[in-house]
Design a protein around this motif. Structure first.
Motif, mmCIF file in Angstrom:
data_model
loop_
_atom_site.group_PDB
_atom_site.id
_atom_site.type_symbol
_atom_site.label_atom_id
_atom_site.label_comp_id
_atom_site.label_asym_id
_atom_site.label_seq_id
_atom_site.Cartn_x
_atom_site.Cartn_y
_atom_site.Cartn_z
ATOM 1 N N GLY A 21 0.681 -1.284 -0.185
ATOM 2 C CA GLY A 21 -0.039 -0.023 0.023
ATOM 3 C C GLY A 21 0.939 1.454 -0.113
ATOM 4 N N SER A 22 0.299 2.198 0.479
ATOM 5 C CA SER A 22 0.923 3.437 0.199
ATOM 6 C C SER A 22 1.579 4.108 1.747
ATOM 7 N N TYR A 23 2.682 3.107 2.089
ATOM 8 C CA TYR A 23 3.533 3.328 3.206
ATOM 9 C C TYR A 23 4.944 2.865 2.860
ATOM 10 N N VAL A 24 5.815 3.443 3.850
ATOM 11 C CA VAL A 24 6.991 2.888 3.832
ATOM 12 C C VAL A 24 7.279 1.663 4.736
ATOM 13 N N PRO A 25 8.069 0.789 4.623
ATOM 14 C CA PRO A 25 8.134 -0.266 5.311
ATOM 15 C C PRO A 25 8.957 0.091 6.963
ATOM 16 N N VAL A 26 9.856 0.943 6.770
ATOM 17 C CA VAL A 26 10.461 1.255 8.041
ATOM 18 C C VAL A 26 10.857 2.875 8.206
ATOM 19 N N VAL A 27 10.464 3.365 9.344
ATOM 20 C CA VAL A 27 10.666 4.832 9.579
ATOM 21 C C VAL A 27 11.607 4.967 10.836
ATOM 22 N N VAL A 28 12.629 5.669 10.574
ATOM 23 C CA VAL A 28 13.623 5.728 11.641
ATOM 24 C C VAL A 28 13.399 7.391 12.120
ATOM 25 N N SER A 29 13.260 7.398 13.621
ATOM 26 C CA SER A 29 13.186 8.697 14.135
ATOM 27 C C SER A 29 14.075 8.791 15.494
#
Length: 153
Positions: A21-29
């Motif tokens: 879908g419309s998302y990224v697999p990993v977000v780093v913050s």
């Protein structure tokens, strides 16, 4: 160490599945890595579909949960460059495609938790939820997401 534990178990991380879908697999913050929900995909195919316990057994759902955890690690490795950057598994959220009245979701998600404990040792101990769902994407039997603490250097 983490890679050695995977080798000891005979696990080769796959090329991570592409988002459905419309998302990224990993977000780093900062020092946190948020991994989007992973389903039991292998070689581009959903390996476990259907509801527990009518269409899939608890044992099959446990295999699905383990595969979700492997896909989570594959996503982290692809995005972080090395699993050795993971310092702690903080949170696992598990969703099980379940029939009404089924209440053994924790037993299914235990397969993913136990796998993470085996790979990360004490650093793999995490908080968790295990929830029944009336349906999951692509009729997947299980979906799991995760939050990990990582080194930033």
């Amino acid at each position: 160490m983490i890679e050695d534990n995977l080798k000891r178990l005979g696990i080769v991380l796959p090329i991570p599945p592409k988002p459905a879908g419309s998302y990224v697999p990993v977000v780093v913050s900062g020092n946190l890595a948020f991994v989007s929900g992973q389903i039991p995909i292998q070689d581009g195919k959903v390996m476990f579909t259907g509801r527990v316990p009518t269409e899939k057994s608890i044992q099959e759902a446990q295999q699905a949960a383990r595969l979700c955890a492997i896909n989570i690690l594959a996503q982290l490795k692809a995005n972080l460059g090395s699993l050795e950057r993971i310092t702690r598994i903080l949170r696992v959220s598990g969703f099980v495609n379940s029939d009404a009245g089924f209440s053994e979701q924790p037993k299914i998600i235990n397969a993913a938790s136990d796998f993470l404990f085996e790979i990360f040792g004490e650093s793999g101990k995490h908080s968790r939820i295990a929830i029944g769902a009336s349906s999951l994407p692509l009729n997947s039997t299980v979906e799991i997401d995760m939050i990990a603490e990582i080194s930033t250097g």
